[in-house]
Design a protein around this motif. Sequence first.
Motif, PDB file in Angstrom:
ATOM      1  N   UNK A   1       5.228   8.376  -6.686  1.00 43.59           N
ATOM      2  CA  UNK A   1       4.609   8.032  -5.405  1.00 43.59           C
ATOM      3  C   UNK A   1       5.676   7.887  -4.322  1.00 43.59           C
ATOM      4  N   UNK A   2       6.725   7.150  -4.631  1.00 41.75           N
ATOM      5  CA  UNK A   2       7.772   6.902  -3.647  1.00 41.75           C
ATOM      6  C   UNK A   2       8.524   8.183  -3.300  1.00 41.75           C
ATOM      7  N   UNK A   3       8.812   9.011  -4.290  1.00 37.99           N
ATOM      8  CA  UNK A   3       9.518  10.266  -4.023  1.00 37.99           C
ATOM      9  C   UNK A   3       8.733  11.161  -3.075  1.00 37.99           C
ATOM     10  N   UNK A   4       7.417  11.245  -3.282  1.00 35.81           N
ATOM     11  CA  UNK A   4       6.589  12.073  -2.400  1.00 35.81           C
ATOM     12  C   UNK A   4       6.622  11.526  -0.975  1.00 35.81           C
TER      13      UNK A   4
ATOM     14  N   UNK B   1      15.203   4.882  13.345  1.00 39.43           N
ATOM     15  CA  UNK B   1      14.685   3.518  13.169  1.00 39.43           C
ATOM     16  C   UNK B   1      13.263   3.551  12.624  1.00 39.43           C
ATOM     17  N   UNK B   2      12.475   4.486  13.136  1.00 38.28           N
ATOM     18  CA  UNK B   2      11.089   4.613  12.679  1.00 38.28           C
ATOM     19  C   UNK B   2      11.066   5.113  11.240  1.00 38.28           C
ATOM     20  N   UNK B   3      11.983   5.988  10.875  1.00 38.06           N
ATOM     21  CA  UNK B   3      12.051   6.487   9.503  1.00 38.06           C
ATOM     22  C   UNK B   3      12.352   5.346   8.530  1.00 38.06           C
ATOM     23  N   UNK B   4      13.225   4.434   8.926  1.00 33.65           N
ATOM     24  CA  UNK B   4      13.533   3.278   8.074  1.00 33.65           C
ATOM     25  C   UNK B   4      12.295   2.394   7.896  1.00 33.65           C
ATOM     26  N   UNK B   5      11.554   2.183   8.957  1.00 35.90           N
ATOM     27  CA  UNK B   5      10.320   1.394   8.873  1.00 35.90           C
ATOM     28  C   UNK B   5       9.309   2.093   7.971  1.00 35.90           C
ATOM     29  N   UNK B   6       9.169   3.406   8.116  1.00 35.68           N
ATOM     30  CA  UNK B   6       8.262   4.170   7.255  1.00 35.68           C
ATOM     31  C   UNK B   6       8.690   4.075   5.794  1.00 35.68           C
ATOM     32  N   UNK B   7      10.005   4.103   5.533  1.00 34.20           N
ATOM     33  CA  UNK B   7      10.504   4.007   4.161  1.00 34.20           C
ATOM     34  C   UNK B   7      10.100   2.666   3.548  1.00 34.20           C
ATOM     35  N   UNK B   8      10.256   1.597   4.307  1.00 33.13           N
ATOM     36  CA  UNK B   8       9.888   0.280   3.798  1.00 33.13           C
ATOM     37  C   UNK B   8       8.390   0.179   3.544  1.00 33.13           C
ATOM     38  N   UNK B   9       7.617   0.760   4.438  1.00 34.92           N
ATOM     39  CA  UNK B   9       6.160   0.746   4.248  1.00 34.92           C
ATOM     40  C   UNK B   9       5.756   1.594   3.053  1.00 34.92           C
ATOM     41  N   UNK B  10       6.444   2.696   2.835  1.00 36.83           N
ATOM     42  CA  UNK B  10       6.153   3.543   1.677  1.00 36.83           C
ATOM     43  C   UNK B  10       6.451   2.796   0.380  1.00 36.83           C
TER      44      UNK B  10
ATOM     45  N   UNK C   1       2.228  -1.545  -4.273  1.00 40.44           N
ATOM     46  CA  UNK C   1       0.875  -2.083  -4.356  1.00 40.44           C
ATOM     47  C   UNK C   1      -0.055  -1.151  -5.130  1.00 40.44           C
ATOM     48  N   UNK C   2       0.146   0.129  -4.963  1.00 40.80           N
ATOM     49  CA  UNK C   2      -0.738   1.108  -5.596  1.00 40.80           C
ATOM     50  C   UNK C   2      -0.405   1.337  -7.057  1.00 40.80           C
ATOM     51  N   UNK C   3       0.862   1.502  -7.369  1.00 38.85           N
ATOM     52  CA  UNK C   3       1.282   1.895  -8.713  1.00 38.85           C
ATOM     53  C   UNK C   3       1.957   0.778  -9.489  1.00 38.85           C
ATOM     54  N   UNK C   4       2.341  -0.286  -8.806  1.00 36.09           N
ATOM     55  CA  UNK C   4       3.094  -1.341  -9.469  1.00 36.09           C
ATOM     56  C   UNK C   4       4.553  -0.955  -9.548  1.00 36.09           C
TER      57      UNK C   4
END
Length: 91
Positions: free
Chosen positions: A40-43, A60-69, A75-78
């Motif tokens: 999931x994270x790799x995708x 900066x936005x890419x870093x925020x997206x990475x943290x959200x991913x 949450x989804x996969x554990x």
Amino acid sequence: MVAALVVLAVAGVLLRIHWDDLFPPPQQAAEQGTDAYRACLDKRLADIAAMREQDVIAAERAELFRQRAEAYCRAREGGGSVPTGPVLPGN
């Protein structure tokens, strides 16, 4: 006196309910790098990297997206690492 006993009883019940959240068993800690989480994270990270290469989003936005991913996949996969918290703009 009665109020103090009620507070202690409620605290005890809450502690019992959330014991595994506060002190996860060793088995859960070992499962934190699961294959489903990693896939999931790799995708998600590949999508973010593609947006960054195309200059659709700033670094900066890419870093925020990475943290959200990471949070989403956790949450989804554990699994995954302990969250570090969001990076707010301007910090």
